[in-house]
Design a protein around this motif. Structure first.
Motif, PDB file in Angstrom:
ATOM      1  N   GLN A 148       0.833  -1.204   0.000  1.00  0.00           N
ATOM      2  CA  GLN A 148       0.000   0.000   0.000  1.00  0.00           C
ATOM      3  C   GLN A 148       0.868   1.255   0.000  1.00  0.00           C
ATOM      4  N   TYR A 149       1.977   1.190   0.721  1.00  0.00           N
ATOM      5  CA  TYR A 149       2.919   2.315   0.737  1.00  0.00           C
ATOM      6  C   TYR A 149       3.457   2.573  -0.666  1.00  0.00           C
ATOM      7  N   VAL A 150       3.793   1.506  -1.378  1.00  0.00           N
ATOM      8  CA  VAL A 150       4.279   1.637  -2.751  1.00  0.00           C
ATOM      9  C   VAL A 150       3.227   2.300  -3.627  1.00  0.00           C
ATOM     10  N   LYS A 151       2.007   1.824  -3.522  1.00  0.00           N
ATOM     11  CA  LYS A 151       0.939   2.401  -4.344  1.00  0.00           C
ATOM     12  C   LYS A 151       0.786   3.897  -4.067  1.00  0.00           C
ATOM     13  N   ASN A 152       0.777   4.265  -2.789  1.00  0.00           N
ATOM     14  CA  ASN A 152       0.649   5.675  -2.438  1.00  0.00           C
ATOM     15  C   ASN A 152       1.833   6.495  -2.935  1.00  0.00           C
ATOM     16  N   LEU A 153       3.038   5.907  -2.882  1.00  0.00           N
ATOM     17  CA  LEU A 153       4.214   6.608  -3.401  1.00  0.00           C
ATOM     18  C   LEU A 153       4.093   6.865  -4.897  1.00  0.00           C
ATOM     19  N   LEU A 154       3.640   5.856  -5.635  1.00  0.00           N
ATOM     20  CA  LEU A 154       3.487   6.011  -7.080  1.00  0.00           C
ATOM     21  C   LEU A 154       2.462   7.091  -7.412  1.00  0.00           C
ATOM     22  N   VAL A 173      -1.402   8.952 -12.606  1.00  0.00           N
ATOM     23  CA  VAL A 173      -2.221   8.667 -11.431  1.00  0.00           C
ATOM     24  C   VAL A 173      -3.131   7.474 -11.700  1.00  0.00           C
ATOM     25  N   GLU A 174      -3.772   7.456 -12.869  1.00  0.00           N
ATOM     26  CA  GLU A 174      -4.652   6.344 -13.224  1.00  0.00           C
ATOM     27  C   GLU A 174      -3.874   5.040 -13.313  1.00  0.00           C
ATOM     28  N   ARG A 175      -2.672   5.099 -13.875  1.00  0.00           N
ATOM     29  CA  ARG A 175      -1.855   3.900 -14.021  1.00  0.00           C
ATOM     30  C   ARG A 175      -1.458   3.343 -12.653  1.00  0.00           C
ATOM     31  N   ALA A 176      -1.189   4.246 -11.713  1.00  0.00           N
ATOM     32  CA  ALA A 176      -0.790   3.803 -10.375  1.00  0.00           C
ATOM     33  C   ALA A 176      -1.968   3.258  -9.578  1.00  0.00           C
ATOM     34  N   SER A 177      -3.184   3.562 -10.022  1.00  0.00           N
ATOM     35  CA  SER A 177      -4.373   3.151  -9.269  1.00  0.00           C
ATOM     36  C   SER A 177      -5.167   2.051  -9.952  1.00  0.00           C
ATOM     37  N   GLU A 178      -4.827   1.702 -11.180  1.00  0.00           N
ATOM     38  CA  GLU A 178      -5.659   0.774 -11.941  1.00  0.00           C
ATOM     39  C   GLU A 178      -5.692  -0.610 -11.287  1.00  0.00           C
ATOM     40  N   GLN A 179      -6.846  -1.261 -11.414  1.00  0.00           N
ATOM     41  CA  GLN A 179      -7.047  -2.585 -10.816  1.00  0.00           C
ATOM     42  C   GLN A 179      -6.683  -3.672 -11.824  1.00  0.00           C
ATOM     43  N   THR A 180      -5.397  -3.861 -12.039  1.00  0.00           N
ATOM     44  CA  THR A 180      -4.918  -4.896 -12.953  1.00  0.00           C
ATOM     45  C   THR A 180      -3.813  -5.685 -12.279  1.00  0.00           C
ATOM     46  N   LEU A 181      -3.646  -6.911 -12.727  1.00  0.00           N
ATOM     47  CA  LEU A 181      -2.591  -7.737 -12.169  1.00  0.00           C
ATOM     48  C   LEU A 181      -1.214  -7.184 -12.529  1.00  0.00           C
ATOM     49  N   GLY A 182      -1.116  -6.581 -13.705  1.00  0.00           N
ATOM     50  CA  GLY A 182       0.155  -5.988 -14.103  1.00  0.00           C
ATOM     51  C   GLY A 182       0.611  -4.942 -13.102  1.00  0.00           C
ATOM     52  N   ARG A 183      -0.320  -4.071 -12.701  1.00  0.00           N
ATOM     53  CA  ARG A 183       0.021  -3.054 -11.712  1.00  0.00           C
ATOM     54  C   ARG A 183       0.338  -3.714 -10.376  1.00  0.00           C
TER      55      ARG A 183
END
Length: 713
Positions: free
Chosen positions: A150-156, A166-176
């Motif tokens: 979660q820290y990583v996601k918030n950093l991105l 911002v959308e790329r860092a939040s998207e609900q995909t397995l790649g992300r």
């Protein structure tokens, strides 16, 4: 399962970029549950169990892992000259605090509800992933992210500079999710668990504009993060799942249910005893919110704050390029020590409030105070409160003391305060105090030339008040502010020369257009701001030294004591000899006479002072500008609906009736009250001596003449 680039016999992690992309596409094409399991099982230490191929693990480890933990966006703190805070500005309102300044109940609550094995795993909690996968398969969607993930996601998200990022860092995909996990594993190698916990709690968004645990604690409970109790910590931590839905300020029922769930988890994980869970859960939310800050609107000095922020965006203090300055202000972590003197500011505010209260009418008063020789703006006040509702009497978002490009108005005609520049032009040209003209009540002036050499049409000018005029020299005409004298003096000196002198001491239009050189220039037909007029008079106070007005003395970039923090000193661009010293001394001598039976009679300060009244045609606006050797100020009074349509005639302001408002009857007392207090602790300095070249400093007019106190236009 196909490998990522290992089939050609090369070492792990190699292969073409296209092969790796293809492998990632195949991985991300799996279902959600299978994808989570793949994410869990690609780790080398899990792969060693034989559940996945070595090449898939190698491909996973080849994903980018160089996420930088850059400083998070913080506030820009503005202080007065004595380091007292006056405003905080932030795109994201946040105050970074160390982990030992955070109540231990906060990480306890966070781990209980989000990641109870945080101090045991290495960025990936396999048990948590499997548990989440099983529950999701049963129809109860669960997240499997650790606090590190979660820290990583918030950093991105924090580091994203575009909406797309911002959308790329939040998207609900397995790649992300895979990329997030790879970064999490790497962070666990570089940072301690406490550093990750501290970073997360300072970075996370807790709703209601609160970024980081310290601001959240203040926002909801008006306490510091160090003082949060278990119930308060559970309330705030519960917001992480959905800050808007669980917002206790707008959805108390949902917030309490979420808090109680967190408390139960704290009990289940051993952070609280059962009795404590019951005790804290039986309480209401007990909110004690602090109003949202983070903007000039919420500061003590909103108009000055807005002026400073605009100045920072336009200066090179934070960078040569506009993009650099914007980025620096967005990131924050900056402390701006302004030039504002709290004693001067309070004196100006009290004087304006006394004479022109905001609530009772559409009338306004604005004032600027500048330090001669440095350009430092010591005060900036107006009666109208900061607000955006045009329908509400007594509020405005316009800074009435400054130019339009600095957030101000289009300016106000300055009246006879401009006669000062005619005096300076006359002395500069070699004329002396004894220069005299017959100055009847009305006179027609022809033959004036503008700066392009064009001849102006004839100009008829009259004195204000009841005087029929008479013979006047510079001293008597300045004391009485005699229009017909100054019209003739301007012709003798030259219209263009007069306007050029005004520009030399810093006069420019508030709307940004060039000065319009008309016959009536000496009577102040130009729209200017109080700051511009005050700073021009400061040039005379500084005996000819002009300084660009500045609102900042220094900028500290970074937190005090931290490595890399730097302090940038700010000084005005000053030019000695912008006008000759003897010219400035001569003007100062003439303007001191206005307090001796002239239009400023009774407005003295009990120390050497120079000043000039100003009232425009039909009393559309009234001014007073003046200075001591160590402080200069100007005041304007008018009507927000437009002075030309709503002149200052037959009006009641501050409980006082005025048949007509002259510069000496309302702006003058405001100036006097301000300057008396503002200069109380300053040395009572004297102006330079009157230059001998200008003749007898107390010269009387040849006959008749002028102590007309109301003859001011």
């Amino acid at each position: 399962m196909s490998s990522w680039g290992a089939g050609d016999g090369h070492g792990q992690g190699e292969g073409t970029a296209e092969e790796r992309k293809d492998a990632l596409r195949r991985l991300t094409g799996m279902g959600a549950v299978a994808g989570l399991l793949v994410a869990a099982l690609v780790m080398p230490w899990v792969g060693g169990l034989g559940l996945v191929g070595r090449d898939t693990a190698a491909a996973f480890m080849a994903l980018p892992s160089d996420l930088k933990v850059s400083p998070v966006a913080e506030r820009v703190l503005l202080t007065d000259v004595d380091h007292n805070p006056i405003a905080e500005v932030a795109d994201r309102e946040r105050e970074v605090v160390p982990l030992d300044a955070i109540s231990p109940w906060v990480p306890a609550a966070l781990m209980a509800v989000e990641d109870d094995r945080f101090y045991e795993h290495s960025g990936l909690d396999l048990r948590g992933v499997l548990r989440a996968a099983m529950r999701t398969a049963q129809g109860d969607t669960q997240g499997g992210s650790t606090i590190t993930q979660q820290y990583v996601k918030n950093l991105l998200i924090e580091q994203a500079s575009t909406e797309e990022e911002v959308e790329r860092a939040s998207e609900q995909t397995l790649g992300r999710k895979l990329l997030e996990l790879r970064h999490a594993i790497a962070l666990e190698d570089r940072l301690t668990k406490d550093e990750i916990m501290e970073g997360y709690l300072n970075l996370a968004y807790f709703g209601a504009g609160a970024y980081g645990i310290e601001v959240a604690a203040q926002r909801y409970f008006s306490v510091s993060a160090a003082d949060l109790d278990p119930a308060q910590a559970a309330t705030i931590v519960g917001l992480v799942r959905s800050p808007s839905y669980y917002d206790p300020l707008t959805n108390r029922e949902a917030a309490r249910e979420r808090r109680d769930l967190v408390l139960e988890r704290m009990g289940a994980t051993g952070h609280l005893e059962a009795e404590e869970v019951e005790e804290h859960g039986s309480r209401g939310l007990a909110l004690d919110p602090t109003e949202r800050g983070g903007s000039c609107y919420h500061g003590e000095q909103p108009f000055f704050c807005d002026f400073v922020m605009r100045w920072l965006r336009g200066s090179n203090v934070l960078g040569e390029l506009q993009e650099e300055r914007e980025e620096a202000l967005t990131k924050g972590g900056i402390t701006v020590r302004t030039t504002l003197d709290n004693d001067v500011q309070r004196a100006a505010e009290e004087a304006i409030e006394k004479y022109v209260p905001a609530e009772e009418s559409t009338k306004f008063a604005a004032q600027a105070v500048v330090e001669p020789g440095t350009g430092r703006i010591r005060g900036m006040a107006q009666n109208l409160r900061y607000g955006f509702d045009d329908e509400e009497v007594g509020t405005t978002s316009i800074n009435l003391a400054v130019d339009s490009e600095a957030g101000g108005s289009l300016g106000y005609q300055a009246g006879s305060t401009f006669k000062t520049f005619t005096l300076a032009a006359a002395l500069h040209s070699g004329l002396d105090y004894g220069t005299s003209f017959s100055s009847p009540k009305s006179v027609s002036v022809g033959g004036l030339k503008n700066c392009d050499g064009g001849v102006m049409s004839g100009w008829s000018v009259s004195n204000a008040g009841e005087s029929d005029g008479g013979e006047h020299n510079m001293i008597s005409a300045t004391k009485g502010s005699v229009n017909t004298y100054f019209a003739q003096l301007q012709k003798r000196v030259g219209l263009c020369e007069t306007s050029e002198m005004a520009e030399r001491v810093g006069i420019h239009r508030a709307d940004g257009a060039p000065l319009e050189v008309w016959s009536s220039f000496t009577l102040g037909d130009q729209e200017v701001s109080p700051l511009t007029v005050a700073n021009a008079y400061a040039t005379f106070a500084a005996r000819g030294t002009y300084c660009e007005p500045v609102p900042v003395t220094s900028v500290r970039i970074g937190r005090e004591g931290e490595e890399g923090t730097r302090e940038v000193e700010v000084r005005s661009e000053c030019e000695e000899g912008r006008i000759r010293r003897d010219v400035a001394d001569g003007v100062n001598h003439l303007l001191q006479q206005t307090f001796k039976g002239g239009t400023a009679n009774g407005l003295g300060l009990g120390r050497p002072a120079a000043g000039k009244t100003g009232t425009t045609d039909n009393a559309a606006y009234a001014w007073f500008a003046g200075h001591t050797p160590n402080l200069a100020s100007s005041v304007v009074v008018g009507d927000m609906r437009g002075g030309e349509e709503n002149p200052l005639q037959g009006v009641t302001i501050g409980g006082r009736y005025y048949g007509i408002v002259y510069g000496g009857t309302l702006p003058g007392p405001i100036w006097q009250a301000t300057m008396r207090k503002a200069t109380a602790d300053l040395p009572a300095e004297s102006f330079g001596p009157s230059p001998k070249a200008y003749g007898n400093p107390s010269a009387k007019p040849p006959r008749g003449g002028g102590d007309e106190e109301d003859d001011d236009a």
